[in-house]
Scaffold this motif. Structure first.
Motif, short mmCIF file in Angstrom:
data_model
loop_
_atom_site.label_atom_id
_atom_site.label_comp_id
_atom_site.label_asym_id
_atom_site.label_seq_id
_atom_site.Cartn_x
_atom_site.Cartn_y
_atom_site.Cartn_z
N ALA A 103 0.59 -1.08 0.33
CA ALA A 103 -0.07 0.14 -0.25
C ALA A 103 1.53 1.26 0.08
O ALA A 103 2.21 0.98 0.80
CB ALA A 103 -0.80 -0.19 1.26
N ALA A 104 0.44 2.60 -0.79
CA ALA A 104 1.36 3.53 -0.56
C ALA A 104 0.71 4.64 -0.28
O ALA A 104 -1.00 4.97 -1.25
CB ALA A 104 2.11 3.65 -2.00
N ILE A 105 1.25 5.72 -0.02
CA ILE A 105 0.52 7.22 0.02
C ILE A 105 1.08 8.30 -0.86
O ILE A 105 2.67 8.18 -0.38
CB ILE A 105 0.65 7.83 0.96
CG1 ILE A 105 -0.01 7.19 2.59
CG2 ILE A 105 0.29 9.13 1.78
CD1 ILE A 105 -0.58 6.89 3.62
N PHE A 106 1.05 8.87 -1.47
CA PHE A 106 1.77 9.40 -2.39
C PHE A 106 1.34 11.11 -2.76
O PHE A 106 -0.41 10.78 -1.81
CB PHE A 106 1.63 9.69 -4.20
CG PHE A 106 2.80 8.10 -4.96
CD1 PHE A 106 3.71 7.65 -3.77
CD2 PHE A 106 1.63 7.10 -4.83
CE1 PHE A 106 3.86 6.03 -4.28
CE2 PHE A 106 2.57 5.46 -5.04
CZ PHE A 106 3.29 5.49 -4.90
N GLY A 107 1.73 12.06 -3.64
CA GLY A 107 1.36 13.01 -3.37
C GLY A 107 0.89 13.91 -4.03
O GLY A 107 2.37 13.46 -5.87
N VAL B 159 -3.78 2.67 -3.04
CA VAL B 159 -2.99 4.20 -3.19
C VAL B 159 -4.03 4.91 -2.49
O VAL B 159 -5.09 5.22 -2.70
CB VAL B 159 -2.81 4.41 -4.32
CG1 VAL B 159 -1.65 6.46 -4.32
CG2 VAL B 159 -1.34 3.90 -4.41
N LEU B 160 -3.99 5.92 -1.36
CA LEU B 160 -4.32 7.23 -1.04
C LEU B 160 -3.24 8.57 -1.93
O LEU B 160 -1.84 8.54 -1.41
CB LEU B 160 -4.02 7.31 -0.12
CG LEU B 160 -4.78 8.48 0.86
CD1 LEU B 160 -6.06 8.71 0.60
CD2 LEU B 160 -3.96 8.99 2.56
N PHE B 161 -3.85 9.20 -2.64
CA PHE B 161 -2.72 10.34 -3.44
C PHE B 161 -3.55 11.61 -2.53
O PHE B 161 -4.16 12.51 -2.62
CB PHE B 161 -3.80 10.70 -4.28
CG PHE B 161 -2.39 11.24 -5.57
CD1 PHE B 161 -1.78 10.56 -6.15
CD2 PHE B 161 -2.92 12.65 -5.94
CE1 PHE B 161 -0.59 11.69 -7.08
CE2 PHE B 161 -2.44 13.08 -6.74
CZ PHE B 161 -1.21 12.50 -7.10
N THR C 237 -7.20 6.56 -4.25
CA THR C 237 -8.18 7.35 -3.11
C THR C 237 -7.52 8.68 -3.15
O THR C 237 -6.62 9.00 -3.03
CB THR C 237 -8.89 7.26 -1.94
OG1 THR C 237 -9.44 5.61 -1.74
CG2 THR C 237 -9.51 7.94 -1.46
N MET C 238 -8.05 10.22 -3.98
CA MET C 238 -7.49 11.16 -3.55
C MET C 238 -8.36 12.55 -2.25
O MET C 238 -9.66 11.81 -2.06
CB MET C 238 -7.98 12.07 -4.78
CG MET C 238 -7.40 13.74 -5.00
SD MET C 238 -7.15 14.31 -6.47
CE MET C 238 -6.05 13.59 -7.22
#
Length: 251
Positions: A166-170, A190-192, A219-220
């Motif tokens: 799982a990953a969180i990006f921006g 992914v959480l963006f 998800t954004m």
């Protein structure tokens, strides 16, 4: 991996380490089960592994979820020496921002160069962390902090390493072709995070990066505000616990 310092405060053990030329830090609960989920946390451009916001998130995840959190300095950042290329890129970025010029060309070129170096370093760090008996190879792994430079490194890292689930990006980093190509190879949840009024990154380009991510679950979270204005209430814990579980309680 060699540990060089250790402190304990507020229920969290913080250990500095080196791995070859890489400098890093590991946060973990002072007490709790072994083999807890592991979160790899990237820092922003011009910052370092113990930037206050990053350290606060790491401690929060250690105390509320029982996670172990690792961060390393990107090449040319923090406790690592700067090369002539690092100095030149930083000078060009400062000059562009002072003049009100677009930072995209310099930022993209420098970010791509750093990612090529940092992805193998992160993978070697993960190898070493999994060799520690308290972590092990079975602990779930996420990339949990990916704003700005952390996105430029985190997307190709997540695309390359199947251990990351799982990953969180921006959206706070200039988008370029190699980053889009890596995003298409990302398939984990992914959480963006997106700052809607980011003065350095075109909103449509950031939306295009989100669209390019190949994950079926993404998800954004978009918030008003500029480049450095991510609100404190954006907590990574709910997303991470949904996909990693908590210490002693699998997802």
């Amino acid at each position: 991996m060699r540990f060089t310092a250790e402190t304990t405060s507020d229920g969290v053990v913080e250990r500095d380490f080196t791995l070859g030329d890489v400098t890093g830090v590991l946060w973990a609960p002072a007490s709790g089960p072994d083999h807890a989920p592991l979160v790899l946390m990237g820092h922003g451009g011009g910052l370092h592994k113990k930037t206050p916001g990053l350290a606060a998130r790491a401690r929060h995840l250690a105390t509320t979820c029982g996670y172990t959190v690792a961060a390393i300095d990107a090449p040319g950042h923090g406790d690592r020496p700067r090369t002539a290329e690092d100095e030149r890129a930083r000078a060009e970025l400062r000059q562009a921002m002072a003049a009100g010029d677009p930072i995209g060309p310099v930022s993209a070129r420098y970010g791509a160069s750093l990612a090529k170096q940092a992805v193998p370093e992160w993978r070697a760090t993960l190898d070493a962390l999994q060799d520690l008996p308290e972590i092990g190879a079975d602990a779930p792994v996420a990339y949990g902090g990916g704003i700005t430079l952390g996105t430029a490194i985190g997307i190709p890292l997540t695309a390359a390493d199947p251990r990351i689930t799982a990953a969180i990006f921006g959206g706070g980093f200039v988008v370029y072709d190699a980053l889009l190509d890596a995003a298409r190879r990302v398939t984990v949840p992914v959480l963006f995070m997106l700052q809607w009024d980011d003065e350095h990154v075109d909103r449509q380009a950031a939306l295009g990066l989100f669209d390019a991510i190949g994950s079926k679950e993404k998800t954004m979270h978009a918030n008003l505000g500029g480049h450095g204005g991510a609100p404190a209430f954006e907590d990574p814990a709910p997303f991470l616990t949904r996909h990693l579980g908590t210490a002693g309680a699998p997802a």
